[in-house]
Design an enzyme around this catalytic site. Sequence first.
Site, short mmCIF file in Angstrom:
data_model
loop_
_atom_site.label_atom_id
_atom_site.label_comp_id
_atom_site.label_asym_id
_atom_site.label_seq_id
_atom_site.Cartn_x
_atom_site.Cartn_y
_atom_site.Cartn_z
N LEU A 38 75.28 -31.32 -20.92
CA LEU A 38 74.03 -31.40 -21.67
C LEU A 38 73.32 -30.07 -21.57
CD1 LEU A 38 71.25 -34.10 -21.51
CD2 LEU A 38 70.74 -31.79 -20.69
N ASP A 40 70.17 -27.95 -24.36
CA ASP A 40 68.83 -27.94 -24.94
C ASP A 40 68.32 -29.30 -25.41
OD1 ASP A 40 69.52 -25.31 -24.68
OD2 ASP A 40 69.10 -24.75 -26.76
N GLN A 56 71.81 -31.21 -26.89
CA GLN A 56 73.09 -30.52 -27.04
C GLN A 56 74.10 -31.17 -26.12
OE1 GLN A 56 73.81 -27.33 -29.09
NE2 GLN A 56 72.42 -28.79 -30.04
N ARG A 169 68.28 -18.56 -34.86
CA ARG A 169 68.58 -19.97 -34.59
C ARG A 169 67.37 -20.74 -34.07
NH1 ARG A 169 71.85 -17.00 -31.04
NH2 ARG A 169 71.17 -16.94 -28.85
N ASP A 170 67.58 -22.04 -33.92
CA ASP A 170 66.66 -22.98 -33.26
C ASP A 170 65.37 -23.22 -34.04
OD1 ASP A 170 68.61 -22.64 -31.29
OD2 ASP A 170 67.41 -21.19 -30.16
#
Length: 478
Positions: A38, A40, A56, A169-170
């Site tokens: 695991l 984010d 994630q 990203r993100d």
Amino acid sequence: MANPLAQDLDALRQAIEKTADLGPYAQAFHLTPPVGWLNDPNGLSQLGDTYHAYFQYSPFNPEGGVKMWGHSTSTDMLRWKYEGAALYPDQPFDVGGVYSGSAFVEDGTMHVFYTGNVKLEDSEGYDYVNSGREANTVHVSSDDGAHFGPKKPVLKNEDYPEDDTNHVRDPKVWREGDVYYMVQGARKKDDTGEVILFVSEDLESWKLVNRITSDEPFGYMWECPDYFEIADTARGGVVKVLSVSPQGLRGEDWDRRNVYQSGYFVLQGDVQGDPQLSGFALWDAGFDFYAPQTFATNDGRRVLIGWMGMPDEKSYTNLTLESGWQHCFTVPREVTSRWGRVMQWPIRELEAYRGELHRGFESIDVADSKCFDLMVYGKLPLKRLNVVIADDLHLTWDGKRFEMRFEDTDKSAVGAGRVSRFEPLDELRNVRVVGDMSSIEVFVNDGELTFSTRYYPKNYHVTVDAPDCDVRLWELNF
């Protein structure tokens, strides 16, 4: 789920999850993966009365691998029910992984935005920074948080600034008035980090309107950006917070900390204009904290959850690898501001799980407490503090600095190779420590300073030495 690739990944995931056993360090009230890796927090949101947390997830390898979104739900953010995987890397624009993103809830519909990662075959000498990588911003929606409609890319590499690398990203999305906003983290070609801001009127067409960075270079990449505004409870007004996770910080202060940091700037001015950034403040000064994300609850709270892990860290490890899994989320934290200071405190729902109380004046000694909520407070200023957990983890304050230190630095010991994290602190008013089966989170001075770590006790034991202080430890019943 008509896509054959998604079907195959789903079958493989379910098969490996059936064989999973989290072992002796399975957490009681922190969100963990069923198996594997695991990282984010993604898509944190509340839809109706249900909280949704995506993460994630690499179920096939506890040290990372193919990235999908795992999904858990809760009614109180403490007891989490695993719901399976919500999004798989099953399209040409996300085949390299369903990377991090956010959820925005409006009129009963959850809108998810994430980075669809594509890593091209290295046939032309790609460096995967300036070439060879696609960072596609993908939009997908759901009425229940579990079943999603078709995926649609809304931004591609060519939509980002020309002097940015392929590392964009993100996405984090929110709404103000009739306008939707999106921030993304980026790495410029001169190896400096920035946040780029887009606006939209329909969640589909996005326009770049601003680029926010520090006056002086501050790391080469700003990951996992977040922007929110909170009221200052003491002086009134609004505090504007820009959260980022910068990579590549160097220098004496940074070299003694983690390999990567997570923190925030307080903004003066309009996020669409030329805002001035305050000094960078850490969200958490412990060993295990990265990539936090916040969301607004239906009752108006701003809640932060971080990844209790650290990427690319070689000096320490996690003993849960022996059971085939790694990492968890932090306890959800309410974020507030008072006199301009941003603070974090465990969500109030945690107090409902308090059971037996152990109370002492100046000291306490409690054995076999695996999940606990400890409070230390007394006459100001406090003289000193020494909390010892599992006979190895020391939390100390000597009048000058607050330190989290493991005595045994072997990778098979309680700290699994962790040694010391500390921050300067001139005054200590109170300390709260929340312990789970394999994690400790420390909140200093009403949450102005926090430290988080994973740990792996051979026996559970808490002692406190705090002159002139009231010490209370509640067992937590889960």
